[in-house]
Scaffold this motif. Structure first.
Motif, short mmCIF file in Angstrom:
data_model
loop_
_atom_site.label_atom_id
_atom_site.label_comp_id
_atom_site.label_asym_id
_atom_site.label_seq_id
_atom_site.Cartn_x
_atom_site.Cartn_y
_atom_site.Cartn_z
N GLU A 6 0.83 -1.21 0.00
CA GLU A 6 0.00 0.00 0.00
C GLU A 6 0.87 1.26 0.00
N LYS A 7 1.94 1.24 0.77
CA LYS A 7 2.84 2.40 0.82
C LYS A 7 3.51 2.63 -0.54
N THR A 8 3.95 1.55 -1.16
CA THR A 8 4.59 1.67 -2.47
C THR A 8 3.61 2.19 -3.51
N ALA A 9 2.38 1.67 -3.48
CA ALA A 9 1.36 2.13 -4.42
C ALA A 9 1.05 3.61 -4.21
N PHE A 10 0.98 4.03 -2.93
CA PHE A 10 0.75 5.44 -2.64
C PHE A 10 1.87 6.28 -3.24
N SER A 11 3.11 5.88 -3.05
CA SER A 11 4.24 6.69 -3.55
C SER A 11 4.18 6.83 -5.07
N LYS A 12 3.76 5.77 -5.76
CA LYS A 12 3.64 5.85 -7.22
C LYS A 12 2.54 6.83 -7.63
N ARG A 13 1.41 6.79 -6.90
CA ARG A 13 0.33 7.74 -7.21
C ARG A 13 0.76 9.17 -6.90
N LEU A 14 1.51 9.35 -5.80
CA LEU A 14 2.00 10.68 -5.46
C LEU A 14 2.93 11.21 -6.54
N GLU A 15 3.86 10.39 -7.00
CA GLU A 15 4.78 10.81 -8.06
C GLU A 15 4.03 11.15 -9.34
N LEU A 16 3.02 10.35 -9.69
CA LEU A 16 2.21 10.63 -10.87
C LEU A 16 1.49 11.97 -10.72
N ALA A 17 0.89 12.20 -9.57
CA ALA A 17 0.17 13.45 -9.33
C ALA A 17 1.13 14.64 -9.37
N LEU A 18 2.32 14.48 -8.81
CA LEU A 18 3.31 15.56 -8.85
C LEU A 18 3.74 15.86 -10.28
N ARG A 19 3.97 14.82 -11.07
CA ARG A 19 4.37 15.03 -12.47
C ARG A 19 3.27 15.75 -13.25
N ARG A 20 2.02 15.36 -13.01
CA ARG A 20 0.90 15.99 -13.70
C ARG A 20 0.75 17.44 -13.28
N SER A 21 0.86 17.69 -12.00
CA SER A 21 0.63 19.03 -11.46
C SER A 21 1.82 19.96 -11.68
N GLU A 22 2.99 19.49 -11.39
CA GLU A 22 4.18 20.32 -11.43
C GLU A 22 4.95 20.19 -12.74
N GLY A 23 4.63 19.18 -13.54
CA GLY A 23 5.29 19.00 -14.82
C GLY A 23 6.70 18.43 -14.73
#
Length: 129
Positions: A6-23
């Motif tokens: 669950e922690k690993t999956a969260f980190s992947k979603r966080l990185e995806l959201a950061l890339r989308r938001s911050e580019g």
């Protein structure tokens, strides 16, 4: 307590959201700094905490998740848990085949100590998936 998966999956979603938001890919120091500019409800996060989020070693508290989700313009539930299962997926999981029902009946007819052994075997097999 969240599992490592669950922690690993969260980190992947966080990185995806950061890339989308911050580019771009954001490191722990930059994540902590940008997060702390937005988080007004409590103690700021350290670079080490942000690193744990990014490396899949920790999941933020509810208040911090809410701040991350608002900042990154994503659904809080998605960020924490992932996509909500569709109703069809839930129905498939509940529907049992005739063979599964027969097997369950056979297991149910076993003495308690043998049922326990079957349950332990199934748990061990599931852990290895």
């Amino acid at each position: 307590m969240p599992t490592n998966v669950e922690k690993t999956a969260f980190s992947k979603r966080l990185e995806l959201a950061l890339r989308r938001s911050e580019g771009m890919v954001v490191g722990a120091t930059e994540l902590a700094n940008r997060f702390n500019l937005r988080y007004k409800e409590g103690t700021p996060v350290s670079t080490q905490t942000a690193h744990k989020w990014l490396s899949g070693r920790a999941i933020p508290t509810h208040a911090k998740l809410a701040t991350l989700a608002k900042w990154l313009n994503v659904d809080e539930h998605w960020l924490h848990y992932g996509p909500v299962p569709s109703k069809e997926e839930g129905k498939k999981a509940v529907a049992a085949s005739a063979d599964a029902i027969k097997l369950a009946q056979k297991i149910q007819s076993l003495p308690p100590h043998k049922r326990y052994l079957v349950e332990e075997l199934v748990n061990q097999l599931q852990d290895n998936l």
